[in-house]
Design an enzyme around this catalytic site. Structure first.
Site, PDB file in Angstrom:
ATOM      1  N   ASP A  89     -21.998  49.512 -98.830  1.00  0.00           N
ATOM      2  CA  ASP A  89     -22.033  48.266 -98.056  1.00  0.00           C
ATOM      3  C   ASP A  89     -20.615  47.938 -97.573  1.00  0.00           C
ATOM      4  OD1 ASP A  89     -24.183  45.605 -98.031  1.00  0.00           O
ATOM      5  OD2 ASP A  89     -22.077  45.265 -97.505  1.00  0.00           O
ATOM      6  N   ILE A  90     -20.520  47.479 -96.354  1.00  0.00           N
ATOM      7  CA  ILE A  90     -19.217  47.184 -95.750  1.00  0.00           C
ATOM      8  C   ILE A  90     -18.565  45.951 -96.393  1.00  0.00           C
ATOM      9  CG2 ILE A  90     -19.930  45.587 -93.886  1.00  0.00           C
ATOM     10  CD1 ILE A  90     -18.295  47.397 -91.972  1.00  0.00           C
ATOM     11  N   ASN A 141     -33.709  41.845 -99.791  1.00  0.00           N
ATOM     12  CA  ASN A 141     -33.890  40.526 -99.192  1.00  0.00           C
ATOM     13  C   ASN A 141     -34.974  40.644 -98.137  1.00  0.00           C
ATOM     14  OD1 ASN A 141     -31.782  39.469-100.754  1.00  0.00           O
ATOM     15  ND2 ASN A 141     -30.253  40.097 -99.258  1.00  0.00           N
ATOM     16  N   GLY A 198     -33.056  35.640 -97.165  1.00  0.00           N
ATOM     17  CA  GLY A 198     -31.663  35.877 -96.794  1.00  0.00           C
ATOM     18  C   GLY A 198     -31.428  37.206 -96.100  1.00  0.00           C
ATOM     19  N   GLN A 199     -32.497  37.793 -95.531  1.00  0.00           N
ATOM     20  CA  GLN A 199     -32.350  39.082 -94.849  1.00  0.00           C
ATOM     21  C   GLN A 199     -31.633  38.908 -93.514  1.00  0.00           C
ATOM     22  OE1 GLN A 199     -36.047  41.055 -93.863  1.00  0.00           O
ATOM     23  NE2 GLN A 199     -35.020  42.995 -93.431  1.00  0.00           N
ATOM     24  N   HIS A 213     -33.973  47.616 -96.394  1.00  0.00           N
ATOM     25  CA  HIS A 213     -32.889  48.201 -97.183  1.00  0.00           C
ATOM     26  C   HIS A 213     -32.891  47.607 -98.574  1.00  0.00           C
ATOM     27  CE1 HIS A 213     -31.342  44.656 -95.045  1.00  0.00           C
ATOM     28  NE2 HIS A 213     -30.544  44.452 -96.081  1.00  0.00           N
ATOM     29  N   HIS A 229     -30.378  46.908-101.841  1.00  0.00           N
ATOM     30  CA  HIS A 229     -29.008  46.810-102.325  1.00  0.00           C
ATOM     31  C   HIS A 229     -28.994  47.339-103.757  1.00  0.00           C
ATOM     32  CE1 HIS A 229     -27.641  43.791 -99.193  1.00  0.00           C
ATOM     33  NE2 HIS A 229     -28.952  43.583 -99.144  1.00  0.00           N
TER      34      HIS A 229
HETATM   35  P1  5GP Z   1     -29.156  41.670 -95.891  1.00  0.00           P
HETATM   36  O1  5GP Z   1     -28.488  40.320 -95.908  1.00  0.00           O
HETATM   37  O2  5GP Z   1     -29.870  41.927 -94.597  1.00  0.00           O
HETATM   38  O3  5GP Z   1     -30.008  41.920 -97.093  1.00  0.00           O
HETATM   39  O4  5GP Z   1     -27.977  42.714 -96.054  1.00  0.00           O
HETATM   40  C1  5GP Z   1     -27.348  43.343 -94.988  1.00  0.00           C
HETATM   41  C2  5GP Z   1     -26.146  44.054 -95.571  1.00  0.00           C
HETATM   42  O5  5GP Z   1     -25.655  44.956 -94.596  1.00  0.00           O
HETATM   43  C3  5GP Z   1     -24.989  43.124 -95.943  1.00  0.00           C
HETATM   44  O6  5GP Z   1     -24.694  43.264 -97.332  1.00  0.00           O
HETATM   45  C4  5GP Z   1     -23.832  43.594 -95.049  1.00  0.00           C
HETATM   46  O7  5GP Z   1     -22.602  43.558 -95.696  1.00  0.00           O
HETATM   47  C5  5GP Z   1     -24.255  45.009 -94.694  1.00  0.00           C
HETATM   48  N1  5GP Z   1     -23.797  45.477 -93.406  1.00  0.00           N
HETATM   49  C6  5GP Z   1     -23.915  44.852 -92.208  1.00  0.00           C
HETATM   50  N2  5GP Z   1     -23.392  45.596 -91.220  1.00  0.00           N
HETATM   51  C7  5GP Z   1     -22.934  46.740 -91.805  1.00  0.00           C
HETATM   52  C8  5GP Z   1     -22.303  47.906 -91.288  1.00  0.00           C
HETATM   53  O8  5GP Z   1     -22.042  48.055 -90.089  1.00  0.00           O
HETATM   54  N3  5GP Z   1     -21.985  48.872 -92.188  1.00  0.00           N
HETATM   55  C9  5GP Z   1     -22.251  48.753 -93.519  1.00  0.00           C
HETATM   56  N4  5GP Z   1     -21.894  49.771 -94.312  1.00  0.00           N
HETATM   57  N5  5GP Z   1     -22.862  47.665 -94.038  1.00  0.00           N
HETATM   58  C10 5GP Z   1     -23.195  46.673 -93.186  1.00  0.00           C
END
Ligand code: 5GP
Length: 118
Positions: free
Chosen positions: A28-29, A82, A88-89, A95, A97
């Site tokens: 994750d970034i 999420n 909180g998605q 995906h 985590h």
């Molecule tokens: P969500 O909130 O949808 O469950 O999680 C999305 C996740 O994607 C977040 O933890 C965010 O940091 C990660 N993310 C968003 N854009 C990028 C990206 O371009 N590269 C990577 N490696 N992670 C990303």
């Protein structure tokens, strides 16, 4: 097309952990734990609610492989998906985590106090 589809196609780079024909795992970034991996299917499903349950059997196996590859199978880890707005998605491509590398508290991933939602 979501940002994760661009990562799958290679248009956007990622720090890859493991990959096979159907799934990809990458860092994750914006990590929320010492180890924070995102695990995605290469087929685009919006979220857990919309995924074909048959895919989840293979995805479970892949997630277990990633955890073992990173040595998280021994000490433990947290697995989160999420789902939708209230979940909180942010990225609308299923995906999981995978978080680990420390003893995680339960509260640190949630900024909502249940008492505020009664
Ligand atoms: P969500 O909130 O949808 O469950 O999680 C999305 C996740 O994607 C977040 O933890 C965010 O940091 C990660 N993310 C968003 N854009 C990028 C990206 O371009 N590269 C990577 N490696 N992670 C990303």
């Amino acid at each position: 097309m979501t940002i994760f589809s661009k990562i799958i196609s290679g248009e956007i780079p990622c720090n890859k952990v493991l990959e096979n024909e159907n799934f990809l795992a990458f860092h994750d970034i914006n990590p929320k734990a010492p180890i924070h991996i995102l695990i995605i299917p290469k087929t685009e499903y919006k979220n857990f609610q919309e995924v074909d349950p048959k895919i989840m059997s293979e995805m479970t196996q892949f997630i277990q492989q990633v955890a073992t590859f990173l040595g998280l199978d021994k000490g433990g880890y947290r697995l989160i998906t999420n789902n939708g707005d209230d979940g909180g998605q942010e990225v609308l491509h299923l995906h999981f985590h995978l978080l680990g590398g420390a003893k995680l508290s339960w509260g640190h991933l949630s900024d909502s106090d249940p008492k505020n939602h009664l």
